[in-house]
Motif scaffolding. Sequence first.
Motif, mmCIF file in Angstrom:
data_model
loop_
_atom_site.group_PDB
_atom_site.id
_atom_site.type_symbol
_atom_site.label_atom_id
_atom_site.label_comp_id
_atom_site.label_asym_id
_atom_site.label_seq_id
_atom_site.Cartn_x
_atom_site.Cartn_y
_atom_site.Cartn_z
ATOM 1 N N ASP A 118 2.092 -1.310 -4.698
ATOM 2 C CA ASP A 118 0.704 -0.874 -4.746
ATOM 3 C C ASP A 118 0.068 -1.361 -6.036
ATOM 4 N N ALA A 119 -1.219 -1.692 -5.941
ATOM 5 C CA ALA A 119 -1.951 -2.154 -7.117
ATOM 6 C C ALA A 119 -2.115 -1.036 -8.141
ATOM 7 N N GLN A 147 -15.148 10.708 -7.056
ATOM 8 C CA GLN A 147 -13.986 11.591 -6.892
ATOM 9 C C GLN A 147 -12.762 10.973 -7.580
ATOM 10 N N VAL A 206 -1.166 -7.733 -4.492
ATOM 11 C CA VAL A 206 -0.999 -8.954 -3.709
ATOM 12 C C VAL A 206 -2.305 -9.736 -3.798
ATOM 13 N N GLN A 213 -5.415 6.803 -1.501
ATOM 14 C CA GLN A 213 -6.712 7.425 -1.783
ATOM 15 C C GLN A 213 -6.619 8.939 -1.748
ATOM 16 N N VAL A 214 -6.089 9.471 -0.639
ATOM 17 C CA VAL A 214 -6.156 10.928 -0.487
ATOM 18 C C VAL A 214 -5.222 11.627 -1.476
ATOM 19 N N PRO A 272 -0.538 7.331 2.146
ATOM 20 C CA PRO A 272 0.275 8.073 3.119
ATOM 21 C C PRO A 272 0.924 7.164 4.167
ATOM 22 N N ALA A 273 0.223 6.144 4.627
ATOM 23 C CA ALA A 273 0.801 5.264 5.652
ATOM 24 C C ALA A 273 1.970 4.480 5.080
ATOM 25 N N GLU A 279 -5.404 3.360 7.877
ATOM 26 C CA GLU A 279 -6.843 3.056 7.901
ATOM 27 C C GLU A 279 -7.136 1.576 8.163
ATOM 28 N N GLY A 338 -5.113 0.501 3.736
ATOM 29 C CA GLY A 338 -6.083 1.581 3.635
ATOM 30 C C GLY A 338 -7.521 1.164 3.852
ATOM 31 N N GLY A 371 0.831 -1.191 0.000
ATOM 32 C CA GLY A 371 0.000 0.000 0.000
ATOM 33 C C GLY A 371 0.864 1.238 0.000
ATOM 34 N N HIS A 378 1.434 -3.601 -8.733
ATOM 35 C CA HIS A 378 1.681 -4.889 -8.082
ATOM 36 C C HIS A 378 0.513 -5.168 -7.144
ATOM 37 N N LEU A 426 -15.623 13.192 4.018
ATOM 38 C CA LEU A 426 -15.248 12.789 2.666
ATOM 39 C C LEU A 426 -16.196 13.394 1.624
ATOM 40 N N ALA A 440 -0.343 -1.639 4.847
ATOM 41 C CA ALA A 440 -0.898 -0.278 4.832
ATOM 42 C C ALA A 440 -1.947 -0.238 3.727
HETATM 43 C C1 LIG Z 1 -12.444 6.521 -2.183
HETATM 44 C C2 LIG Z 1 -11.747 7.317 -1.095
HETATM 45 C C3 LIG Z 1 -11.495 8.680 -1.261
HETATM 46 C C4 LIG Z 1 -10.857 9.411 -0.247
HETATM 47 N N1 LIG Z 1 -10.648 10.743 -0.448
HETATM 48 C C5 LIG Z 1 -10.060 11.458 0.557
HETATM 49 C C6 LIG Z 1 -9.813 12.852 0.416
HETATM 50 O O1 LIG Z 1 -10.122 13.429 -0.625
HETATM 51 N N2 LIG Z 1 -9.254 13.523 1.441
HETATM 52 C C7 LIG Z 1 -8.889 12.899 2.603
HETATM 53 O O2 LIG Z 1 -8.373 13.529 3.509
HETATM 54 N N3 LIG Z 1 -9.107 11.581 2.751
HETATM 55 C C8 LIG Z 1 -9.683 10.858 1.777
HETATM 56 N N4 LIG Z 1 -9.903 9.517 1.962
HETATM 57 C C9 LIG Z 1 -9.518 8.920 3.268
HETATM 58 C C10 LIG Z 1 -8.208 8.122 3.165
HETATM 59 O O3 LIG Z 1 -8.528 6.811 3.588
HETATM 60 C C11 LIG Z 1 -7.098 8.668 4.032
HETATM 61 O O4 LIG Z 1 -7.026 10.062 3.951
HETATM 62 C C12 LIG Z 1 -5.712 8.170 3.661
HETATM 63 O O5 LIG Z 1 -5.559 8.089 2.266
HETATM 64 C C13 LIG Z 1 -5.435 6.850 4.299
HETATM 65 O O6 LIG Z 1 -4.114 6.465 4.034
HETATM 66 P P1 LIG Z 1 -3.654 4.942 4.064
HETATM 67 O O7 LIG Z 1 -2.227 4.955 3.668
HETATM 68 O O8 LIG Z 1 -4.042 4.332 5.360
HETATM 69 O O9 LIG Z 1 -4.529 4.196 2.970
HETATM 70 P P2 LIG Z 1 -4.832 4.490 1.423
HETATM 71 O O10 LIG Z 1 -4.556 5.860 1.032
HETATM 72 O O11 LIG Z 1 -6.187 3.940 1.190
HETATM 73 O O12 LIG Z 1 -3.768 3.555 0.653
HETATM 74 C C14 LIG Z 1 -3.862 2.169 0.630
HETATM 75 C C15 LIG Z 1 -3.196 1.672 -0.631
HETATM 76 O O13 LIG Z 1 -3.045 0.260 -0.533
HETATM 77 C C16 LIG Z 1 -3.209 -0.307 -1.794
HETATM 78 N N5 LIG Z 1 -3.565 -1.713 -1.612
HETATM 79 C C17 LIG Z 1 -4.534 -2.233 -0.806
HETATM 80 N N6 LIG Z 1 -4.549 -3.568 -0.887
HETATM 81 C C18 LIG Z 1 -3.580 -3.912 -1.756
HETATM 82 C C19 LIG Z 1 -3.112 -5.156 -2.260
HETATM 83 N N7 LIG Z 1 -3.664 -6.340 -1.877
HETATM 84 N N8 LIG Z 1 -2.111 -5.159 -3.163
HETATM 85 C C20 LIG Z 1 -1.555 -3.975 -3.550
HETATM 86 N N9 LIG Z 1 -1.950 -2.763 -3.106
HETATM 87 C C21 LIG Z 1 -2.951 -2.742 -2.220
HETATM 88 C C22 LIG Z 1 -4.285 0.541 -2.439
HETATM 89 O O14 LIG Z 1 -4.195 0.481 -3.853
HETATM 90 C C23 LIG Z 1 -3.986 1.933 -1.887
HETATM 91 O O15 LIG Z 1 -3.241 2.694 -2.777
HETATM 92 C C24 LIG Z 1 -10.498 8.760 0.961
HETATM 93 C C25 LIG Z 1 -10.764 7.403 1.118
HETATM 94 C C26 LIG Z 1 -11.367 6.682 0.119
HETATM 95 C C27 LIG Z 1 -11.637 5.205 0.319
#
Ligand SMILES: Cc1cc2nc3c(=O)[nH]c(=O)nc-3n(C[C@H](O)[C@H](O)[C@H](O)COP(=O)(O)OP(=O)(O)OC[C@H]3O[C@@H](n4cnc5c(N)ncnc54)[C@H](O)[C@@H]3O)c2cc1C
Lengths: 428, 368
Positions: free
Chosen positions: A34-35, A126, A74, A42-43, A14-15, A285, A103, A11, A72, A148, A101
């Motif tokens: 990441d896929a 979005q 998983v 997402q953000v 941001p995380a 997340e 999400g 993933g 990529h 959101l 991470a």
């Molecule tokens: C549709 C959507 C829109 C959003 N828009 C906003 C916004 O505009 N502003 C805001 O503040 N917050 C937004 N959010 C909230 C967002 O969850 C958090 O702000 C922040 O992006 C979380 O970061 P993260 O790293 O935990 O997860 P994410 O940003 O969700 O990143 C997780 C990543 O893991 C990857 N992943 C997951 N499973 C796999 C796998 N099996 N193999 C490969 N890759 C994988 C995904 O492709 C993704 O890129 C949004 C959330 C969603 C679901």
Amino acid sequence: MTERYDVLVVGAGPAGLAAAGTAAAHGARVGLLDAQPRAGGQVWRHDVRKNAPRAAREAIAALHGVTLLAQHSVIASEDGALRVEIPQGSTLLTYGALVLATGARELLLPFPGWTLPGVSGAGGLQALTKQGWPVAGKRVVVAGSGPLLLAAAATLRAHGAKLVGIHEQASAESVHAFARQLLHWPARATQAALLRAKLAGVPYRFGSVVRQAHGEDALRLVEIDGAHGTSLVDCDLLAVGYGLVPNVELAQLLGCALDHGHPHPHVQVDELLRTSVPAILAAGEACGIGGLAVARIEGAIAGHMAAGHQDDARALLPERDRARRFGALLARHFAPGARVHALATPQTLICRCEDVPLGALDGYADARDAKLATRCGMGACQGRICGTALAELGRFPRGAGRPPLFPARLATLAGLALSSSDASRSST
Amino acid sequence: MSVAGYDLIVIGAGIVGAACADAASADGLRVAIVEPGPVGGGATAAAMGHLVAMDDDPAELALARYSLRQWEAFADLKEAEFSRCGTLWVARGENELASAATRAARLGAAGVEAQLLDAQQLYELEPELAPGMSGGMLVPREAVVYPPRVAQHLVRRAQARGAVLYAGRRVQALRRGGAQLDDGSMLSGPVLVATGCALPALLPQLPMRARKGHLVITDRYPGVIRHQLLELGYADSAHGDADSSVAFNVQPRPTGQILLGSSREFSATDAAVSPAMLRRMLERCFSFVPALRELQAVRAWTGFRPTTPDGRPYLGAVPGSTDQWVAAGHEGLGVTTALGSARLLLDLIRNRQPAIDPAPYSPSRMAA
Ligand SMILES: Cc1cc2nc3c(=O)[nH]c(=O)nc-3n(C[C@H](O)[C@H](O)[C@H](O)COP(=O)(O)OP(=O)(O)OC[C@H]3O[C@@H](n4cnc5c(N)ncnc54)[C@H](O)[C@@H]3O)c2cc1C
Ligand SMILES: Cc1cc2nc3c(=O)[nH]c(=O)nc-3n(C[C@H](O)[C@H](O)[C@H](O)COP(=O)(O)OP(=O)(O)OC[C@H]3O[C@@H](n4cnc5c(N)ncnc54)[C@H](O)[C@@H]3O)c2cc1C
């Protein structure tokens, strides 16, 4: 074909970006996969119109010594390694430590008409818009729950959509109570004020729910149940999302315990983000909805831990706890209410993959029972949408998935490194 | 304490127990059904649902043929998802083609229509087969069904005739004159044990092994294959005693999805999908239909086939008992043979002459 990393991060939101950068700064050999075709999650999803925010650019630029593995996915675990599908075939990755991470995804809930073309998720629309799907001039209703909605609406407007209105299901009291709490999070308050400024002139209604979407072949109008009764609103697109649910499926596949003390399970972690499986950490997340700030700080903690620097990780805990309290606040003030849970009728489709109406599930006490009898959850999404919705509606918890995590080529499941077209190309 | 009394207590509601409960209630018996999980949620839920006559054992063939005729009554039942795609056995090499001729003759003699195909006819029917196949055998009347819903239909039909379903209850032990449930209550009456792989828990004197199998289902690709396809060597995998084996066995579902099998393992006891086994199985499938490689897999799962030492089910009285019956051990054919098994058993219970010879299935063969 097996590649090994000291630290592998799944993933690149941001995380994951924070985890990878932090672990690499300790000298670890890090892979970040990441896929999606681009890092950002997402953000920070890449927008065809705009440059990435500075924070995103910085996080990506800071990835010294990190191998970025885009596209990529998983899809399965094989004896301690991850089976990863890539466009040209598949590979196997192993690790010393793994950071999940993964999400969150949007919570979609069924209501009459939700399967009409023109109806989508709020974050979903979005994301499509950022990828260049044209919304200019389209009349859009944004509805559902949580901040959101504002972020999605702002993106849509920036791309030329005409926003007819934003309908938040939480009551005005609840939203105002939330806003008062924002004083304790000045950065959040500023962010919210900026969003509101970008949305000047767009009606933002509280205690307001889309009851039904109408149209023959495509969406034409929506029926809204608001504080002042029911109204019909003409529109071209309806973007509706009820908040976020953690992506826990990969953790579950790897045997990590889940925390079921919530409407939707979280990956269970200890204070230092260790899951129940040795050498596997989780951040952002996936461990419970907390937003961007939580994702970044937890990513850093997981990065320190994965590289074996517990003291550095500990130093960040106070900041993390504070950020997490914001997530709890969100959950408290924006949780979907009884009115939302009662929208679907027995005729409303609950499983879109297999066309199963909600009424077909009456009398079934668990997901597997219902699946065997009705096919609900048997489709390509493996119940990600319907199973999550049914859990939210209080019917029954979502059943465990089966490999592959996402639909994948049979050749990938067979462990073939290259797809046959590539293989034949290279042999001629 | 009041004890509920029945003419027959059916233990286990897989396809076999469900068929027995249906037949018994149709016979006018007062029936109880005990099932701890979902109806049809055991091996029955994992199965491919191919209704097929195997001819390498005359007894198995007789039971299959007897059952296949009864399956015709379900051809129009919506829940059964009955689809008459036919079975196409593929021959690789002249030896296999020769064996196809022998098999077609055997099936024909048993009244099952079977046609020999040369290579050209084979490729006309299934253009996606890899080059180099020699021909095959088409069994046009065979079909596929969705087994768990058939089991549910049979149980509901029995309930409509007055059968009582003890759902969520497990039989703890067989007692003189009945069965004790896991909540401590007793049911009295003759028992019929149809617990599949779990048979030894109640009847340890009847040996049973669980034989693991893998299946994979794809997204929807209507028309890529048109018949249930098996390699002629399938019987060697199914009826051989190798600790592990795979065979090419793929099925077009009425949804357009493709179901891929099959694997067999005796020593694997956990239900997890094994990457190594999956690989062996899929590579076997690709060697017959290369186009499968690029199709999207949606899900993989495993199941366990209840397997007796000689591969035939136990159908009859428990040795040394007059009020304990058993119907279990159908290995990879239990969906096909459930209906005939139930009729056969009911005839024995009711002291009637069965339509086929029951001797090959008698559980007493294990006591000998
Ligand atoms: C549709 C959507 C829109 C959003 N828009 C906003 C916004 O505009 N502003 C805001 O503040 N917050 C937004 N959010 C909230 C967002 O969850 C958090 O702000 C922040 O992006 C979380 O970061 P993260 O790293 O935990 O997860 P994410 O940003 O969700 O990143 C997780 C990543 O893991 C990857 N992943 C997951 N499973 C796999 C796998 N099996 N193999 C490969 N890759 C994988 C995904 O492709 C993704 O890129 C949004 C959330 C969603 C679901
Ligand atoms: C991968 C795979 C593919 C297959 N494909 C085919 C095919 O294409 N065609 C075909 O004909 N056959 C096929 N089979 C075989 C078929 O599935 C089995 O032979 C058949 O389902 C056995 O049915 P059953 O009712 O005996 O067992 P089960 O379906 O396992 O039912 C036994 C039931 O007993 C219950 N039970 C256990 N213990 C107790 C207790 N103490 N008290 C009460 N209840 C109890 C269980 O909960 C279970 O529901 C396949 C099998 C597998 C594994």
